[in-house]
Design a protein around this motif. Sequence first.
Motif, PDB file in Angstrom:
ATOM      1  N   ARG A   1       0.845  -1.183   0.000  1.00 44.26           N
ATOM      2  CA  ARG A   1       0.000   0.000   0.000  1.00 44.26           C
ATOM      3  C   ARG A   1       0.887   1.242   0.000  1.00 44.26           C
ATOM      4  NH1 ARG A   1      -4.880  -0.809  -1.575  1.00 44.26           N
ATOM      5  NH2 ARG A   1      -5.594   1.018  -0.418  1.00 44.26           N
ATOM      6  N   THR A   2       0.601   2.207  -0.877  1.00 40.93           N
ATOM      7  CA  THR A   2       1.441   3.391  -0.994  1.00 40.93           C
ATOM      8  C   THR A   2       0.614   4.658  -0.778  1.00 40.93           C
ATOM      9  OG1 THR A   2       1.120   3.476  -3.393  1.00 40.93           O
ATOM     10  CG2 THR A   2       3.027   2.255  -2.582  1.00 40.93           C
ATOM     11  N   ALA A   3       1.234   5.630  -0.150  1.00 38.96           N
ATOM     12  CA  ALA A   3       0.529   6.889   0.132  1.00 38.96           C
ATOM     13  C   ALA A   3       1.492   8.053   0.021  1.00 38.96           C
ATOM     14  CB  ALA A   3      -0.091   6.858   1.526  1.00 38.96           C
ATOM     15  N   LEU A   4       1.004   9.139  -0.548  1.00 37.29           N
ATOM     16  CA  LEU A   4       1.742  10.403  -0.650  1.00 37.29           C
ATOM     17  C   LEU A   4       0.920  11.484   0.041  1.00 37.29           C
ATOM     18  CD1 LEU A   4       3.960  12.300  -1.788  1.00 37.29           C
ATOM     19  CD2 LEU A   4       2.600  12.434  -3.898  1.00 37.29           C
TER      20      LEU A   4
ATOM     21  N   PHE B   1       4.073   1.889   2.214  1.00 44.93           N
ATOM     22  CA  PHE B   1       5.125   2.857   1.855  1.00 44.93           C
ATOM     23  C   PHE B   1       4.481   4.229   1.929  1.00 44.93           C
ATOM     24  CE2 PHE B   1       7.041   5.378  -1.703  1.00 44.93           C
ATOM     25  CZ  PHE B   1       8.297   5.547  -1.152  1.00 44.93           C
ATOM     26  N   LEU B   2       4.931   5.041   2.880  1.00 42.38           N
ATOM     27  CA  LEU B   2       4.357   6.371   3.101  1.00 42.38           C
ATOM     28  C   LEU B   2       5.409   7.432   2.805  1.00 42.38           C
ATOM     29  CD1 LEU B   2       2.248   8.415   4.186  1.00 42.38           C
ATOM     30  CD2 LEU B   2       3.075   7.884   6.506  1.00 42.38           C
ATOM     31  N   TRP B   3       5.072   8.329   1.874  1.00 46.67           N
ATOM     32  CA  TRP B   3       5.954   9.452   1.536  1.00 46.67           C
ATOM     33  C   TRP B   3       5.304  10.721   2.077  1.00 46.67           C
ATOM     34  CZ3 TRP B   3      10.087   9.196  -2.400  1.00 46.67           C
ATOM     35  CH2 TRP B   3      10.704  10.436  -2.636  1.00 46.67           C
ATOM     36  N   ILE B   4       5.980  11.359   3.028  1.00 46.10           N
ATOM     37  CA  ILE B   4       5.519  12.620   3.626  1.00 46.10           C
ATOM     38  C   ILE B   4       6.417  13.721   3.087  1.00 46.10           C
ATOM     39  CG2 ILE B   4       5.094  13.875   5.778  1.00 46.10           C
ATOM     40  CD1 ILE B   4       5.126  11.083   7.172  1.00 46.10           C
TER      41      ILE B   4
ATOM     42  N   ARG C   1      -4.397   2.906   8.930  1.00 41.98           N
ATOM     43  CA  ARG C   1      -3.922   2.102   7.803  1.00 41.98           C
ATOM     44  C   ARG C   1      -4.470   0.677   7.874  1.00 41.98           C
ATOM     45  NH1 ARG C   1      -0.592   1.477  11.946  1.00 41.98           N
ATOM     46  NH2 ARG C   1       0.539  -0.506  12.191  1.00 41.98           N
ATOM     47  N   ASP C   2      -4.417   0.008   6.751  1.00 39.96           N
ATOM     48  CA  ASP C   2      -4.746  -1.405   6.666  1.00 39.96           C
ATOM     49  C   ASP C   2      -3.575  -2.193   7.261  1.00 39.96           C
ATOM     50  OD1 ASP C   2      -5.273  -4.021   6.032  1.00 39.96           O
ATOM     51  OD2 ASP C   2      -5.570  -3.683   3.882  1.00 39.96           O
TER      52      ASP C   2
ATOM     53  N   ILE D   1      -0.300  11.336  10.400  1.00 36.29           N
ATOM     54  CA  ILE D   1      -0.635  10.630  11.643  1.00 36.29           C
ATOM     55  C   ILE D   1      -1.933   9.847  11.479  1.00 36.29           C
ATOM     56  CG2 ILE D   1      -1.395  11.012  14.028  1.00 36.29           C
ATOM     57  CD1 ILE D   1       0.668  13.353  14.084  1.00 36.29           C
ATOM     58  N   ALA D   2      -2.929  10.477  10.868  1.00 37.95           N
ATOM     59  CA  ALA D   2      -4.204   9.793  10.645  1.00 37.95           C
ATOM     60  C   ALA D   2      -4.008   8.564   9.758  1.00 37.95           C
ATOM     61  CB  ALA D   2      -5.214  10.756  10.020  1.00 37.95           C
ATOM     62  N   TYR D   3      -3.181   8.689   8.730  1.00 38.45           N
ATOM     63  CA  TYR D   3      -2.937   7.542   7.852  1.00 38.45           C
ATOM     64  C   TYR D   3      -2.309   6.394   8.628  1.00 38.45           C
ATOM     65  CZ  TYR D   3      -1.148   4.626   4.109  1.00 38.45           C
ATOM     66  OH  TYR D   3      -0.870   3.556   3.306  1.00 38.45           O
TER      67      TYR D   3
END
Length: 488
Positions: free
Chosen positions: A88-91, A201-204, A194-195, A188-190
């Motif tokens: 799972r990826t997040a930006l 993979f989290l890109w902040i 999260r699942d 923080i919420a993510y």
Amino acid sequence: MNVVVIVADTWQFNYLGCYGNSWINTPNIDRLAGMSTVFENAYAEGCPTVPTRRALMTGRYTLPYGGWMPLGTRDQTLTDIMWHEAIRTALIYDTSPMHLPRFGYGRGFDTVRFFRGQEFDHFYSHDQCNLDPDRFHKPVYRDVPGKGREELLASRYCRQELLDYLPQRQHWRGEEDQMVARVAGEAIAYLQQRDKSRPFFLWIDSFDPHEPWDPPSVWDPDLCCPYDPEYTGMEIINPVPTYAEGYLTEAEEHHIRMLYAEKITLVDKWLGKVLDTLAQERLMDDTLVVFLSDHGQPLGRGVHGHGIMRKCRPWPYEELVHIPLIIHCPDAAPRRVASFVQTVDIAPTILSFLGITERGARMQGKNLLPLIRGEKDSVRDFAIAGYYNFSWSMITEDWSYIHWLEEKHFKENPLKAAAAVGLHDYQENTHVWTCTPGSEAQLPRSDELYDRRKDPFQQDNLLGADSGTATDLNRMLFDFMRSLKAEE
């Protein structure tokens, strides 16, 4: 295993306690450094914002190939690879140059959360605003042939940046409204929601502490800048990118640096909340955490910025290209690493941590895990840095050398900022490779050479006194660039 990348835009490496700063307050990043690997010689190879992120996401050099470029069909990004790995990826970001439609740097992320209102974003410019931009803007115009008009244009653009920014800024009531707070809160919420059955993979990407430098002391009449409490002058939160001499007083210049420092402390506070959440969610034992900046920032005279305010092209000096890089790896003891490393090394390091190195075959960067785990002392003998079509530089243990690709650009447009040229209209030029073999030995007068051990912030140009060393470094630099070109 999971990965969290935290990019804080425009952070001078020496404005951190863990990099030797004795007066700035950065307890949270310093705390991360205490449990991580601190890279003492990390360099951004191609500046500034978008070229650096292209290198970070693809693991390939940008400097010899192009400047502000969109991701192309041949580019393979980290998220392209992770799409095939059930990760799972997040930006989560407010770095608007990444978000501009022509660039496409949100490609491949499952979750994208963007906060509008930073540089290049005119979304709020039509809103009624009760804040006078001239309260925070000091223009510059010097009647110097070839430069006066350029500085006037840059002044107008910097004022326009405030006209875009202040309409939303007028409604902020506390720290929670700051852009970095919003980015951190969403991250923080993510993490909390999260699942948990899938790796992530989290890109902040926080645009702060990029200018405008308007920390709480600028707005709250009951506060003063903690790093410059006696200052009573104008709050210049978005200075014009130009020479500081003749534009800013020494008090103004110092205060701008202190506002920048205050903004850094604010960013450290909110990123600290993200780090706290990682600990609370018990993620530190199975998560690679990467903290870095895309580049630093010239901040005035002397060692602060070679007399330059803001990142005017084409100077790739230490205060711009030397970046902080801290990597927490769960199975590695804290250490400090002196080896040269580059932004292109981040992507292959992430893939190695996740065990999917075979998909990164085209990457030119080095895997840093052997350094992090103490299995190697070095992966590079030097670093490169510069601006596409303007300058290349090579940094070794003993020397830093700067070469100007086209002297006419340096002479005609020494103060061109990104704002003044409208998103880098020079990027289509491809004359970088017009140098023929052997011609590099004839060094143009503008090249620079510095003794890195005695003069780490490059104040004493030794080119005239040691042209032999400069010629050797010039040849090494061109040989390396040719090797990269051969891999294109």
